[in-house]
Scaffold this motif. Structure first.
Motif, short mmCIF file in Angstrom:
data_model
loop_
_atom_site.label_atom_id
_atom_site.label_comp_id
_atom_site.label_asym_id
_atom_site.label_seq_id
_atom_site.Cartn_x
_atom_site.Cartn_y
_atom_site.Cartn_z
N SER A 246 149.48 63.96 2.12
CA SER A 246 150.46 63.57 3.14
C SER A 246 151.48 64.69 3.33
O SER A 246 151.71 65.49 2.43
N PRO A 247 152.14 64.72 4.51
CA PRO A 247 153.20 65.70 4.72
C PRO A 247 154.27 65.64 3.64
O PRO A 247 154.77 66.67 3.20
N ASP A 248 154.62 64.43 3.17
CA ASP A 248 155.66 64.32 2.14
C ASP A 248 155.27 65.07 0.87
O ASP A 248 156.09 65.77 0.27
N TYR A 249 154.01 64.90 0.45
CA TYR A 249 153.61 65.56 -0.79
C TYR A 249 153.55 67.08 -0.58
O TYR A 249 153.95 67.84 -1.47
N VAL A 250 153.06 67.50 0.57
CA VAL A 250 152.96 68.94 0.85
C VAL A 250 154.36 69.57 0.75
O VAL A 250 154.54 70.62 0.12
N ALA A 251 155.36 68.90 1.35
CA ALA A 251 156.72 69.43 1.34
C ALA A 251 157.25 69.48 -0.10
O ALA A 251 157.86 70.47 -0.52
N TYR A 252 156.98 68.43 -0.87
CA TYR A 252 157.41 68.39 -2.28
C TYR A 252 156.74 69.52 -3.07
O TYR A 252 157.39 70.28 -3.80
N PHE A 253 155.43 69.66 -2.90
CA PHE A 253 154.64 70.63 -3.67
C PHE A 253 155.11 72.05 -3.39
O PHE A 253 155.26 72.86 -4.30
N ASN A 254 155.35 72.34 -2.11
CA ASN A 254 155.71 73.70 -1.73
C ASN A 254 157.02 74.17 -2.36
O ASN A 254 157.24 75.36 -2.57
N GLU A 255 157.88 73.22 -2.70
CA GLU A 255 159.18 73.60 -3.29
C GLU A 255 159.10 73.84 -4.79
O GLU A 255 160.04 74.37 -5.39
N LEU A 256 157.99 73.45 -5.43
CA LEU A 256 157.87 73.64 -6.88
C LEU A 256 157.71 75.12 -7.22
O LEU A 256 157.33 75.93 -6.36
N SER A 257 157.97 75.47 -8.49
CA SER A 257 157.73 76.84 -8.92
C SER A 257 156.22 77.10 -8.93
O SER A 257 155.42 76.15 -8.97
N PHE A 258 155.84 78.36 -8.94
CA PHE A 258 154.40 78.70 -8.92
C PHE A 258 153.70 78.08 -10.12
O PHE A 258 152.62 77.48 -10.00
N ASP A 259 154.32 78.15 -11.30
CA ASP A 259 153.68 77.59 -12.51
C ASP A 259 153.51 76.07 -12.37
O ASP A 259 152.48 75.52 -12.74
N SER A 260 154.54 75.40 -11.86
CA SER A 260 154.43 73.94 -11.70
C SER A 260 153.35 73.60 -10.68
O SER A 260 152.64 72.60 -10.83
N ARG A 261 153.23 74.41 -9.64
CA ARG A 261 152.20 74.14 -8.63
C ARG A 261 150.80 74.28 -9.24
O ARG A 261 149.92 73.45 -9.00
N LYS A 262 150.62 75.33 -10.05
CA LYS A 262 149.30 75.52 -10.69
C LYS A 262 148.98 74.32 -11.57
O LYS A 262 147.86 73.81 -11.59
#
Ligand SMILES: Cc1cc2nc3c(=O)[nH]c(=O)nc-3n(C[C@H](O)[C@H](O)[C@H](O)COP(=O)(O)OP(=O)(O)OC[C@H]3O[C@@H](n4cnc5c(N)ncnc54)[C@H](O)[C@@H]3O)c2cc1C
Length: 441
Positions: A246-262
């Motif tokens: 969902s757009p909400d999760y994409v927006a949340y994910f994009n703000e995380l640090s690179f390590d947290s995203r991985k």
């Protein structure tokens, strides 16, 4: 020569569903002048995998426009209406449409957009710095064999993915040992042999295996299915789980640090990898029905097994598969006349992209930084944006290649080019929240 010295606002490179959606949305935005260049002679969506009976894995509402612009003439419902099939769809009464129908729908949209030009392979892109900087795009015309140049203030990379083959296959004929993306082209000759092996355990592997299983009784080949994975597992399909697309999760994910995203990506494995339960169930049912008859041709299904390399056998017509059951660390060989590698895809960055690598910011050696509105970050802070719809998993999460998020991505890009909100961005699209925002108010 550049086309009449014209400067487009935006040029899209590649016309798969993602850039086609952008073209269809822009058709109703007169202030942005776009052009879309595709190397194939006509629109085709993964033609080698348009297997009869397979369905799109997202609801039809994830068409090229509806989630931003439901009154667009390019909606799936209008396609059905124009084809005189709306009543049949009404009685069909399902959200998951045939994969072949999605391809036909998208081709119908492409045929109406004169901003989409086919047979134009982008072979180079330069950034020309002058008083009004532009990107200069060089294409090879596959029909005339000529060269043309186009200019645009911004570009959008939509070159999709290319097949990935992780093992050595040197010396194998590409008609006998081939990637699943080629399945429909070699399907008939494959079925006329004595033995076929499928490698992999994603959706494509399951669809190919099922198609071969269905036809085994007509052709009588031995059928084998190996996967390196620990099991033939299904994709998580619960509705709350699906909300990460969902757009909400994409927006949340994009703000995380690179390590947290991985880390987030590895935690969400079950939503990204596996087989649709609607594909797994009929496979089991068919095996069960066949098991009543003891004389059926052999089927082998084995997980935990890596095919490490494939080579030509001494005996004419067969290939040797070097395999390892990794849990027991037991190496063995098998033989097959046909091997179909459903081993996945990787992002496609054209060779010319290399020239931009020095001037953009990177997360690591392979993954560039991408802003939340899909821009690459240039060291020189240029105003001419290079948007990307390709290679986004590390920046925008598990839904990077999900068709259901394509319209949202393109809304963001259009608003960014226009520097105003042409398409309002939907917020609070799901029931859950991903951070403690509401608690901190
Ligand atoms: C078999 C398969 C089935 C899938 N099914 C689903 C599904 O059901 N639901 C879902 O959500 N997702 C699905 N996906 C994932 C995703 O939707 C698709 O990968 C989708 O095609 C991505 O669209 P795209 O526009 O990024 O890329 P692509 O469809 O790969 O299109 C890229 C285009 O760029 C062109 N191109 C490349 N280089 C150049 C160049 N230099 N010049 C000009 N043109 C160029 C290519 O010819 C191609 O047409 C599926 C993926 C695959 C492989």
């Amino acid at each position: 020569m550049t086309e009449n010295n014209k400067v487009y606002d935006v040029i899209g490179i590649g016309v798969g569903p993602f850039n086609l959606s952008l073209a269809a949305l822009l058709d109703r935005v007169p202030e942005i002048d776009g052009l879309f260049l595709e190397q194939s002679s006509h629109f085709e969506w993964h033609p080698g995998m348009l297997i009869e009976g397979t369905d799109l894995q997202v609801p039809f509402l994830a068409d090229l426009v509806t989630l931003a612009d439901p009154t667009s003439p390019y909606s799936f419902l209008n396609y059905l209406h124009e084809q005189g099939r709306l009543y049949k769809f009404y009685f069909f009464n399902r959200f998951d449409i045939p994969r072949r129908e999605y391809n036909d729908y998208a081709a119908w949209v492409a045929s109406q957009l004169d901003t989409c030009r086919f047979g134009k392979r982008v072979v180079d892109v330069d950034f020309v710095k002058n008083d009004n900087p532009v990107y200069e795009i060089t294409i090879h015309d596959t029909e005339t064999q000529g060269t043309e140049r186009f200019q645009a203030r911004h570009i959008v990379l939509g070159t999709g993915t290319i097949p990935m083959i992780p093992m050595e296959t040197d010396g194998c004929s590409s008609e006998d040992v081939f990637h699943s993306s080629q399945y429909r082209f070699y399907e008939k000759s494959a079925k006329e042999t004595n033995s076929v092996t499928v490698v992999g355990s994603g959706q494509s592997a399951a669809e190919v295996f099922y198609d071969l299983l269905l036809d085994q009784k007509h052709y009588d080949y031995e059928l084998t299915w190996y996967t390196r994975s620990a099991g033939f597992l299904q994709l998580e399909s619960a509705k709350l789980g699906q909300e990460v697309f969902s757009p909400d999760y994409v927006a949340y994910f994009n703000e995380l640090s690179f390590d947290s995203r991985k880390e987030a990506l590895s935690n969400l494995g079950q939503l990204r990898k596996g087989i649709d339960p609607e594909t797994l169930r009929p496979i089991y049912d068919l095996l069960y029905h066949r098991s009543v008859d003891q004389n059926t041709r052999q089927v082998t299904i084995q997980p935990l097994t890596e095919v490490t390399s494939i080579e030509r056998e001494q005996t004419e017509g067969a290939y040797k598969l070097n395999c390892n059951q990794w849990q027991k660390d037991e190496a063995f060989t098998d033989s097959s006349e046909i091997v179909i590698l459903a081993t996945g895809y990787k992002p496609h960055l054209p060779d010319w992209f290399q020239k931009f690598s020095e001037s953009i910011e990177w997360e690591d050696k392979k993954r560039y930084k991408v802003t939340e509105d899909y821009r690459l970050l240039f060291n020189d802070n240029r105003k001419n944006q290079f948007f990307t719809l390709t290679n986004l998993e590390h920046s925008h999460g598990a839904g990077a290649t999900n068709l259901g998020l394509s319209v949202y991505r393109n809304q963001k890009i259009i608003n960014s080019i226009a520097d105003k909100e042409i398409f309002p961005i939907s917020k609070s699209t799901v029931f859950q929240q991903f951070g403690p925002e509401n608690h901190n108010k």
